[in-house]
Design a protein around this motif. Sequence first.
Motif, PDB file in Angstrom:
ATOM      1  N   THR A 167       1.497   9.549  -0.302  1.00  0.00           N
ATOM      2  CA  THR A 167       2.397   8.906  -1.262  1.00  0.00           C
ATOM      3  C   THR A 167       3.289   9.966  -1.893  1.00  0.00           C
TER       4      THR A 167
ATOM      5  N   LYS B 146       4.897   4.836  -0.638  1.00  0.00           N
ATOM      6  CA  LYS B 146       3.786   5.140   0.247  1.00  0.00           C
ATOM      7  C   LYS B 146       4.346   5.356   1.646  1.00  0.00           C
TER       8      LYS B 146
ATOM      9  N   ASP C 147       5.304  -1.183  -0.037  1.00  0.00           N
ATOM     10  CA  ASP C 147       4.495  -0.169  -0.729  1.00  0.00           C
ATOM     11  C   ASP C 147       5.357   0.821  -1.508  1.00  0.00           C
TER      12      ASP C 147
END
Length: 300
Positions: free
Chosen positions: A273, A267, A247
């Motif tokens: 995030t 993330k 991510d």
Amino acid sequence: MAPPTYPELGKLARDLFKRGYHPGLWQLDCKTMSSPAIELFSSGFASQDHSKVVGSLQSKYKIEDYGLTLTERWNTDSWFIGEILQKDKLSQGLMLALEGKFQPSSDSKDGKFRLGYAQDKFNFLSDMGISSNPMMNCSLVLAHNEFLGGVGCTFDVGDTSLSSWKLALGWANDKATVHVELMDGESWLASLFYKLNDQIDAAVELTKTGGGGGGGGGENAPEGESEQGGGSDVAVGVGLIYRLEGDALIRGKINSKAELGLGYEQKLRDGVTASISALLDGRHISDGNHKFGVGLALEC
């Protein structure tokens, strides 16, 4: 499926050059839903050059049975903005919206009426201010297979004169998007977005501004156009997004002014995030006006 509205033409390439970059800013975005029908969004920016903080708070309430969306916004300039929008209830594809805004400190008031109608082969969008000197913006996008064509104009209702116009042609499929736009016969832009694979997105953008500044670009005005001023040079930009495992993604872009943009987004956990970005002056590495930014997005 209806074609996109005129401001959405070329959006994939435009977002690749703009989203995720916030040089010179500390940025915080928060989004949550207090119930299935109520959405809250807050955004704040703090400049690293001075102490000014800019922020906004928005709430959105949807009444699905009547096709209504009620939106309220407030920002740190003390503007209160309200909008009532109805879509697809009176007729499939029809959108009606009324927006009003008020600033108590200056007693300034303004408003706007929007109308949109979309079907399989076309998408029409218009808005008109309700101030003392209203301006009307109209645009139409036509679609045939993978080809798109659009026209837009701004009309001064008070002077009954055409203020600006723009034309666009495009082509889009699942992997690539081509967009070409001419504004007032003086300025133009061309962009290509290409999805190489699940990990890599790339884009190229060319921009030329006319001697008069080339109005009429609206939301489609490309990054860097305002910096060109009244010049007539062609600016070229190349951008890339590379998605890593876990991510995370890396962003990069460079233009013909030797401005290099770099970004990293991670993330951290569900709903959190973090991102960092930098804009480097390649022509003056040792003493250039380099900027960096940090962003944090929260969602629950």
